[in-house]
Design an enzyme around this catalytic site. Structure first.
Site, short mmCIF file in Angstrom:
data_model
loop_
_atom_site.label_atom_id
_atom_site.label_comp_id
_atom_site.label_asym_id
_atom_site.label_seq_id
_atom_site.Cartn_x
_atom_site.Cartn_y
_atom_site.Cartn_z
N LYS A 198 41.52 -14.79 31.60
CA LYS A 198 40.34 -13.92 31.62
C LYS A 198 39.08 -14.66 31.22
O LYS A 198 38.01 -14.44 31.74
CB LYS A 198 40.60 -12.76 30.67
CG LYS A 198 39.49 -11.76 30.59
CD LYS A 198 39.68 -10.68 31.61
CE LYS A 198 38.50 -9.78 31.75
NZ LYS A 198 38.17 -9.57 33.16
N ASN A 208 42.24 -23.96 20.89
CA ASN A 208 41.74 -23.40 22.14
C ASN A 208 40.66 -24.34 22.64
O ASN A 208 39.75 -24.66 21.91
CB ASN A 208 41.17 -22.00 21.86
CG ASN A 208 40.31 -21.49 23.00
OD1 ASN A 208 40.56 -21.82 24.16
ND2 ASN A 208 39.31 -20.70 22.67
N GLY A 209 40.77 -24.79 23.90
CA GLY A 209 39.75 -25.69 24.45
C GLY A 209 40.38 -26.98 24.93
O GLY A 209 41.58 -27.04 25.19
N GLU A 214 43.72 -13.42 44.06
CA GLU A 214 44.16 -13.53 42.68
C GLU A 214 45.26 -12.54 42.33
O GLU A 214 46.12 -12.82 41.50
CB GLU A 214 43.00 -13.52 41.67
CG GLU A 214 42.06 -12.37 41.72
CD GLU A 214 40.84 -12.54 40.80
OE1 GLU A 214 40.79 -13.46 40.00
OE2 GLU A 214 39.93 -11.69 40.90
N GLU A 263 34.02 -11.42 47.32
CA GLU A 263 34.69 -10.83 46.15
C GLU A 263 36.00 -10.17 46.57
O GLU A 263 37.01 -10.26 45.87
CB GLU A 263 33.73 -9.83 45.47
CG GLU A 263 34.34 -8.90 44.43
CD GLU A 263 34.92 -9.60 43.21
OE1 GLU A 263 34.79 -10.83 43.07
OE2 GLU A 263 35.55 -8.89 42.39
N HIS A 309 31.36 -19.15 64.44
CA HIS A 309 31.20 -20.59 64.23
C HIS A 309 32.48 -21.23 63.69
O HIS A 309 32.43 -22.27 63.04
CB HIS A 309 30.02 -20.85 63.29
CG HIS A 309 28.73 -20.35 63.85
ND1 HIS A 309 28.13 -20.90 64.96
CD2 HIS A 309 27.96 -19.30 63.48
CE1 HIS A 309 27.03 -20.23 65.24
NE2 HIS A 309 26.90 -19.25 64.35
N LYS A 339 39.61 -11.09 45.08
CA LYS A 339 40.48 -10.09 44.44
C LYS A 339 41.87 -10.15 45.06
O LYS A 339 42.87 -10.12 44.37
CB LYS A 339 39.92 -8.67 44.62
CG LYS A 339 38.81 -8.25 43.70
CD LYS A 339 39.25 -7.80 42.34
CE LYS A 339 38.95 -8.74 41.23
NZ LYS A 339 37.83 -9.55 41.12
N ARG A 365 43.53 -14.13 27.42
CA ARG A 365 42.97 -15.48 27.43
C ARG A 365 43.98 -16.52 27.94
O ARG A 365 43.65 -17.71 28.03
CB ARG A 365 42.52 -15.88 26.01
CG ARG A 365 41.50 -14.94 25.43
CD ARG A 365 41.19 -15.32 24.00
NE ARG A 365 40.49 -16.58 23.94
CZ ARG A 365 39.19 -16.73 24.05
NH1 ARG A 365 38.42 -15.68 24.22
NH2 ARG A 365 38.65 -17.92 23.99
N TRP A 393 46.91 -20.96 27.67
CA TRP A 393 46.61 -21.17 29.08
C TRP A 393 46.60 -22.68 29.24
O TRP A 393 45.72 -23.37 28.72
CB TRP A 393 45.26 -20.56 29.43
CG TRP A 393 44.96 -20.61 30.89
CD1 TRP A 393 45.41 -19.74 31.85
CD2 TRP A 393 44.13 -21.55 31.57
NE1 TRP A 393 44.92 -20.11 33.08
CE2 TRP A 393 44.14 -21.20 32.95
CE3 TRP A 393 43.39 -22.66 31.17
CZ2 TRP A 393 43.44 -21.93 33.90
CZ3 TRP A 393 42.69 -23.38 32.13
CH2 TRP A 393 42.72 -23.01 33.48
N CYS A 434 42.68 -20.56 25.41
CA CYS A 434 43.83 -19.90 24.83
C CYS A 434 43.32 -18.91 23.80
O CYS A 434 42.13 -18.85 23.53
CB CYS A 434 44.70 -20.95 24.15
SG CYS A 434 44.98 -22.36 25.24
#
Ligand code: G6P
Length: 608
Positions: A603, A98-99, A487, A480, A503, A484, A27, A74, A2
């Site tokens: 982020k 935060n954490g 998300e 990637e 396969h 992208k 964040r 978050w 956060c």
């Protein structure tokens, strides 16, 4: 992960708290809240959802408190409701966190037995009650925080505000970042320099385990052992932290378009452009000749940069490379060879798993090289050698310019190591550097053709599942690309090595599922085209990203074609990243998605 902020001001602080939170929204943005001291009473205003919900609520109340704390969340423990929004409070204090507090259940039970009533499902609330309990036993604020901290397990940054203390904020850091800023209008605490940039002229970072006791007149730091310590105060250049979309609709669009400039800037930092050679801006902490192995650990997009680099380090420097996502690497108990180099890659420099991987590798005697975008971050500070990406602040949650700058740094590093190990000649170096310096210009060309790719993106937006395929360095880019798209647009997507299609995934192919073929002009091109033929033979919906020549060679019916110039460069994949990013961006914009702040993401991920 956060964002937290605290302000000791000389005027009402609520609007400045909101401004700082806006800069921290990258964040997390599941909920937001603040607390101020109004005539000796703690007043909290909180709202679920994004910051503008909090702002709407604040418009209806007049807060005059000149001290306060704020939070943008978050969610880890407990749904993102208003009740679970920070600050959490007791009758004595409010706290933002935060954490993760790992042992919160234990603490909750213990404190409930002592009569504390918990209002939320969060881990953070346990901290509020733990400190309150110490205060009930007679401890003052600082002593109560100092007594509580050793009882907390996990990674966190905290800022406390106390009912009875109009001139005191206490902050603590273990695992998650926290900084103190000094400005003309007060003293500030915040998760990063970005949050403090509009207010502070100087800044100091808390070290791991530090606690800070801040009043308007004095800021005192204590280390993990409780000793008073000095922390270096450095100037904060507000201009370099401008958070501004410029003429773009989204930060992400701006950041995609900045790539020619920032990749160019990064290359200029690592190359002697006049001599056409690599000139690393740091001393290596190891001898490349005797290096036994390279291990790379990173998360998300940074991991894909590492996967790409594996090809370059193996081919150009003849180094054995092991790579894993940091969340796995840190627990694998991998034996690490003597004289090995571990490279950690991180935009933020704060990703918890990446940091833990760094520490594991360090404990096991590895040389640590960090490829990091935020110079003041923890990973930057704990690396033996810091290789900076000069991407500038990246605000869009989905990484774009940091990725291509990471690739640029890796390319330079691979050439430098190849030279130092005697496997590349001077002529090889000149040729490779010559190819590398064409990258920013080619990226600008690719951006100039953005409009041509929009219809292809709209086509993708109609799909419910998409495959990205590539070989060699285009394989990590396929991963990637899929990330992208997932998300940003929430469309299911997978990246595959083109040779693996047969396969399994080939069973999925029908004309509803776009298969995006990434075909840069390298030694694998022919093979990629064979794989494309296999898809075409099954009526697949193919979107081809490559040169006109490659398209001709493919000779298949295509549903979409994104043309790139014929790039004679070992590093063409850096240019190919641009259309891959733009496709995901335009698909998501077409679908009306929030591209800068996709749902459920953040982020900077400071939890494991
Ligand atoms: C989050 C971000 C990704 C990023 C990853 C690693 O998941 O949304 O864009 O790639 O973290 O972050 P780092 O700061 O370590 O590069």
């Amino acid at each position: 992960m956060c964002g937290i902020v605290g302000i000791l001001g000389r005027q009402p602080v609520a609007s400045s708290i909101v401004e700082a939170l806006r800069r921290l929204e990258y964040r997390g943005y599941d909920s937001a809240g603040l607390a101020t001291l109004e005539d000796g009473r703690l007043t909290r205003v909180r709202a679920s959802g994004k910051l503008h919900n909090l702002e709407e609520k604040l418009a209806a109340v007049r807060l005059t408190g000149e001290i306060g704390i704020g939070h943008t969340r978050w969610a880890t423990h407990g749904r993102p409701t208003e009740i679970n929004a920070h600050p959490h409070a007791s009758d004595k204090l409010a706290v933002v966190h935060n954490g993760i507090i790992e042992n919160f259940r234990e603490l909750r039970e213990e404190l409930t037995a002592k009569g504390h009533v918990f209002a939320t499902q969060t881990d953070s609330e346990a901290v509020a009650h733990l400190v309150t309990e110490a205060m009930r036993q007679g401890a003052g604020p600082a002593a109560a925080v100092a007594a509580a901290l050793p009882r907390l397990r996990g990674a966190f940054a905290l800022v406390f505000l106390f009912n009875a203390e109009p001139d005191l904020l206490i902050g603590a850091r273990r695992g998650s970042p926290l900084a103190v800023g000094w400005g003309a209008a007060g003293v500030y605490l915040g998760s990063d320099a970005l949050a403090l940039a509009p207010f502070a002229h100087t800044i100091a970072y808390l070290e791991e385990g530090d606690q800070v006791i801040a009043t308007r007149a004095h800021v005192v730091f204590h280390d993990a052992a409780g000793r008073e310590v000095e922390r270096r105060r450095q100037p904060l250049l507000a201009g370099s932290f401008l958070v501004d979309k410029g003429n773009f609709r989204h930060f992400m669009a701006k950041e995609i378009h900045e790539q020619p400039e920032v990749v160019g800037r990064t290359l200029a930092h690592y190359l002697d452009l006049a001599a056409g050679t690599v000139r690393l801006p740091f001393e290596l902490s190891f001898d490349p000749k005797t290096l036994s192995r390279v291990t790379i650990a990173a998360c998300g997009t940074a991991y894909y940069a590492g996967l790409t680099a594996r090809y370059w380090l193996e081919r150009l420097a003849r180094l054995a490379v092991d790579i894993d996502v940091a969340s796995e690497f840190r627990y694998r108990e991998a034996p690490l060879p003597e004289n090995g180099l571990t490279i950690v890659v991180s935009q933020s420099g704060e990703t918890a798993d990446t940091l833990a991987s760094l520490r594991y590798a360090k404990q096991h005697g590895q040389h640590i090289l960090g490829i990091v975008n935020v110079e003041t971050s923890t990973i930057a500070r704990e690396s033996d050698t810091l290789a900076l990406t000069l991407a500038g602040p990246e605000i869009g949650v989905a990484s774009t310019k940091a990725f291509t700058c990471q690739l640029a740094v890796f390319a330079c590093l691979a050439i430098a190591l190849g030279r130092a190990r005697g496997v590349l000649s001077e002529a090889d170096e000149k040729r490779l550097v010559g190819e590398l310096v064409t990258t920013p210009g080619l990226m600008a060309d690719a951006l100039n053709h953005e409009a041509r790719l929009e219809p292809v993106a709209h086509d993708i937006a109609r799909a419910s599942s998409v495959l990205y395929v590539g070989r060699g360095v285009a394989y990590p880019l396929a991963l990637e690309g899929a990330l992208k798209l997932k998300e940003l647009s929430y469309i299911h997507a997978e990246g595959y090595a083109a040779g693996e299609l047969k396969h399994g995934p080939i069973a999925l192919i029908d004309d509803n599922m776009p298969v995006i073929v990434l075909a840069p002009p390298d030694a694998t091109l022919e093979k990629t085209i064979s794989n494309l033929q296999e898809v075409a033979a099954r009526g697949g919906h193919i979107i081809f990203i490559g040169s006109a020549r490659a398209r001709e060679a493919a000779a298949a019916e295509l549903a979409g074609f994104v043309e790139l110039p014929d790039i004679a460069s070992a590093f063409a994949v850096i240019v190919y990243a641009v259309p891959v990013q733009l496709l995901a961006y335009h698909a998501a914009v077409f679908m009306g998605k929030d591209v800068d702040q996709p749902r459920n993401l953040a982020k900077s991920v400071t939890v494991e």
